[in-house]
Design a protein around this motif. Structure first.
Motif, PDB file in Angstrom:
ATOM      1  N   PRO A 103       0.799  -1.234   0.000  1.00  0.00           N
ATOM      2  CA  PRO A 103       0.000   0.000   0.000  1.00  0.00           C
ATOM      3  C   PRO A 103       0.826   1.276   0.000  1.00  0.00           C
ATOM      4  O   PRO A 103       0.373   2.310  -0.490  1.00  0.00           O
ATOM      5  CB  PRO A 103      -0.820  -0.124   1.291  1.00  0.00           C
ATOM      6  CG  PRO A 103      -0.893  -1.586   1.548  1.00  0.00           C
ATOM      7  CD  PRO A 103       0.423  -2.136   1.102  1.00  0.00           C
ATOM      8  N   SER A 104       2.040   1.236   0.540  1.00  0.00           N
ATOM      9  CA  SER A 104       2.889   2.427   0.568  1.00  0.00           C
ATOM     10  C   SER A 104       3.641   2.646  -0.737  1.00  0.00           C
ATOM     11  O   SER A 104       4.274   3.691  -0.926  1.00  0.00           O
ATOM     12  CB  SER A 104       3.892   2.334   1.723  1.00  0.00           C
ATOM     13  OG  SER A 104       3.234   2.274   2.968  1.00  0.00           O
ATOM     14  N   SER A 105       3.587   1.667  -1.643  1.00  0.00           N
ATOM     15  CA  SER A 105       4.277   1.778  -2.927  1.00  0.00           C
ATOM     16  C   SER A 105       3.526   2.713  -3.870  1.00  0.00           C
ATOM     17  O   SER A 105       2.317   2.914  -3.746  1.00  0.00           O
ATOM     18  CB  SER A 105       4.401   0.398  -3.584  1.00  0.00           C
ATOM     19  OG  SER A 105       5.072  -0.509  -2.740  1.00  0.00           O
ATOM     20  N   VAL A 106       4.249   3.252  -4.833  1.00  0.00           N
ATOM     21  CA  VAL A 106       3.637   4.127  -5.834  1.00  0.00           C
ATOM     22  C   VAL A 106       2.985   3.284  -6.916  1.00  0.00           C
ATOM     23  O   VAL A 106       3.598   2.365  -7.473  1.00  0.00           O
ATOM     24  CB  VAL A 106       4.691   5.063  -6.461  1.00  0.00           C
ATOM     25  CG1 VAL A 106       4.090   5.849  -7.626  1.00  0.00           C
ATOM     26  CG2 VAL A 106       5.242   6.014  -5.410  1.00  0.00           C
ATOM     27  N   ASN A 107       1.737   3.580  -7.197  1.00  0.00           N
ATOM     28  CA  ASN A 107       1.012   2.937  -8.288  1.00  0.00           C
ATOM     29  C   ASN A 107       1.477   3.570  -9.593  1.00  0.00           C
ATOM     30  O   ASN A 107       1.251   4.759  -9.819  1.00  0.00           O
ATOM     31  CB  ASN A 107      -0.488   3.144  -8.103  1.00  0.00           C
ATOM     32  CG  ASN A 107      -1.318   2.483  -9.189  1.00  0.00           C
ATOM     33  OD1 ASN A 107      -0.803   2.043 -10.206  1.00  0.00           O
ATOM     34  ND2 ASN A 107      -2.619   2.432  -8.990  1.00  0.00           N
ATOM     35  N   PRO A 108       2.147   2.811 -10.465  1.00  0.00           N
ATOM     36  CA  PRO A 108       2.676   3.408 -11.704  1.00  0.00           C
ATOM     37  C   PRO A 108       1.593   3.966 -12.622  1.00  0.00           C
ATOM     38  O   PRO A 108       1.883   4.772 -13.502  1.00  0.00           O
ATOM     39  CB  PRO A 108       3.423   2.242 -12.366  1.00  0.00           C
ATOM     40  CG  PRO A 108       2.866   1.014 -11.760  1.00  0.00           C
ATOM     41  CD  PRO A 108       2.470   1.378 -10.371  1.00  0.00           C
ATOM     42  N   LEU A 109       0.363   3.557 -12.425  1.00  0.00           N
ATOM     43  CA  LEU A 109      -0.732   4.068 -13.259  1.00  0.00           C
ATOM     44  C   LEU A 109      -1.198   5.453 -12.825  1.00  0.00           C
ATOM     45  O   LEU A 109      -1.791   6.193 -13.616  1.00  0.00           O
ATOM     46  CB  LEU A 109      -1.915   3.093 -13.223  1.00  0.00           C
ATOM     47  CG  LEU A 109      -1.659   1.699 -13.787  1.00  0.00           C
ATOM     48  CD1 LEU A 109      -2.911   0.842 -13.670  1.00  0.00           C
ATOM     49  CD2 LEU A 109      -1.201   1.772 -15.241  1.00  0.00           C
ATOM     50  N   THR A 110      -0.927   5.809 -11.561  1.00  0.00           N
ATOM     51  CA  THR A 110      -1.397   7.099 -11.045  1.00  0.00           C
ATOM     52  C   THR A 110      -0.270   8.018 -10.607  1.00  0.00           C
ATOM     53  O   THR A 110      -0.473   9.228 -10.481  1.00  0.00           O
ATOM     54  CB  THR A 110      -2.338   6.889  -9.845  1.00  0.00           C
ATOM     55  OG1 THR A 110      -1.585   6.318  -8.757  1.00  0.00           O
ATOM     56  CG2 THR A 110      -3.497   5.968 -10.212  1.00  0.00           C
ATOM     57  N   GLY A 111       0.904   7.451 -10.339  1.00  0.00           N
ATOM     58  CA  GLY A 111       2.005   8.251  -9.822  1.00  0.00           C
ATOM     59  C   GLY A 111       1.865   8.573  -8.346  1.00  0.00           C
ATOM     60  O   GLY A 111       2.673   9.317  -7.790  1.00  0.00           O
ATOM     61  N   GLN A 112       0.844   8.020  -7.696  1.00  0.00           N
ATOM     62  CA  GLN A 112       0.601   8.238  -6.281  1.00  0.00           C
ATOM     63  C   GLN A 112       0.683   6.908  -5.531  1.00  0.00           C
ATOM     64  O   GLN A 112       0.525   5.843  -6.123  1.00  0.00           O
ATOM     65  CB  GLN A 112      -0.802   8.846  -6.062  1.00  0.00           C
ATOM     66  CG  GLN A 112      -1.042  10.151  -6.799  1.00  0.00           C
ATOM     67  CD  GLN A 112      -0.192  11.289  -6.267  1.00  0.00           C
ATOM     68  OE1 GLN A 112       0.026  11.379  -5.054  1.00  0.00           O
ATOM     69  NE2 GLN A 112       0.278  12.161  -7.151  1.00  0.00           N
TER      70      GLN A 112
END
Length: 363
Positions: A103-112
């Motif tokens: 959950p703390s990782s960045v979602n590459p699809l959103t950048g968040q």
């Protein structure tokens, strides 16, 4: 000893959600033979990492948690077997060499950061991504999949998911074939208590972070008190009387986003031993463990290694699962650790089971 990592460009969860660039770390010991059939997979416990054996540097004081049974001439002999250990997705351990998407990782699809939008995972998801690693390494047969506690859950999941790949399973201090509802609610009690209090007052140091294994061991005595919990939920909490499949990770800690934000603002988050969000998602995944509908798929030989003084996953759970598997024709063995350390015996006293594991691998 070297920590490596692998990235899966795409992974679709058991629940049907697609994730990009899924990353996790792993270690290997020994060499894979030309046939690719001398491999052993070690699944780690709830707060563990892939560091199962050896040292990263000669000056390191600590060795991998199962170093007493993994190495040349030891129960899992690395002069004969190619041993693989990998970080579980949503690994809960912070600043301990774990490489993992959570959950703390960045979602590459959103950048968040994923945050509370991280997909709901199940133990089968942990196993499926590790299967991709095993395939990438050229493994054609797993002579043994073994792990303690949460690792025992994963080991049994391996046998059900890939019956033609797994020859043997080592189920060390595990719950057998399923997490029963009363035991599942212990996770809720532990998660809500120390973590929510942490948002109200800062600890003096990161060493004060509550240990999941210690807390769960202390609460385990409540697991058998089904009259207190009931089959539906915790007594006195009618809002929680729902099936496990209907609940989201954020229901374990209702104010999880506020707790996480507080820890980050205060700087405490970097000092804590465990990642708060990952704790919720990992606990949620293991609450959903249930192989009862798939038990007929398990073809592997199974060694159950309960701990005599374990109050969390009592030996009776292993015995019951052993009887069920024997009844359907599996070759099953049981060895009980008598180490006096409760649930922790699956890690700290594993040397007591060394001869049983060695003999099991020889079958």
């Amino acid at each position: 000893m070297q920590k490596r990592f692998i990235v899966l460009p795409e992974y679709t969860t058991v629940g049907g959600q697609t994730m990009r660039d899924v990353r996790f770390g792993y270690e290997t010991y020994g060499k894979l033979n030309a046939q690719g059939d001398n491999a052993v997979f070690v699944a780690h416990f709830f707060t563990g990492t892939s560091h199962a054996a050896g040292r990263y540097r000669a000056e390191d004081r600590r060795v991998g948690y199962w170093d007493s049974i993994i190495g040349p001439g030891r129960a899992i002999d690395t002069s004969r077997y190619f041993v693989i250990s990998a970080d579980t997705l949503v690994n809960v351990t912070r600043n301990a060499g774990a490489i993992t998407t959570g959950p703390s990782s960045v979602n590459p699809l959103t950048g968040q950061a994923y945050g509370t939008n991280f997909p709901l995972l199940r133990p089968r998801d942990f196993v499926r991504v590790h299967r991709a690693l095993v395939d990438a390494l050229g493994v054609t047969r797993l002579q043994l999949v073994i792990g303690a506690s949460a690792g025992a859950i994963q080991s049994m999941e391996w046998a059900a998911a890939y019956p033609d790949l797994v020859e043997r399973v080592g189920h060390v201090t595990g719950p057998g074939l399923a997490i029963q509802e009363p035991l599942s609610r212990i996770f809720d009690i532990w998660m809500r208590g120390p973590l929510q209090r942490r948002s109200e007052s800062a600890p003096k140091s990161g060493s004060e972070a509550a240990s999941p294994s210690v807390a769960l061991n202390q609460l385990a005595r409540l697991a058998s008190a089904e009259r207190t919990y009931g089959r539906g939920g915790l007594a006195g909490e009618p809002g929680l009387i729902r099936t496990q499949a209907e609940r989201s990770p954020t229901e374990i800690i209702p104010n999880l986003p506020n707790i996480d934000a507080f820890l980050k603002r205060s700087g405490i988050g970097n000092a804590l031993a465990y990642d708060v969000s990952a704790l919720a998602w990992s606990a949620r995944a293991y609450q959903l463990y249930n192989l009862e509908p798939e038990v007929a798929r398990i073809k592997a030989k199974v060694l159950f290694v309960p701990a005599k003084s374990d109050g969390l996953f009592a030996p009776a759970m292993s015995v019951s699962a052993a009887e069920r598997l024997r009844a359907q024709g599996n070759e099953v063995h049981v060895f009980e650790i008598d180490g006096g350390n409760g649930h922790h015996d699956g890690v700290v006293s594993i040397r007591l089971a060394a001869d049983a594991i060695r003999a099991f691998l020889a079958l």
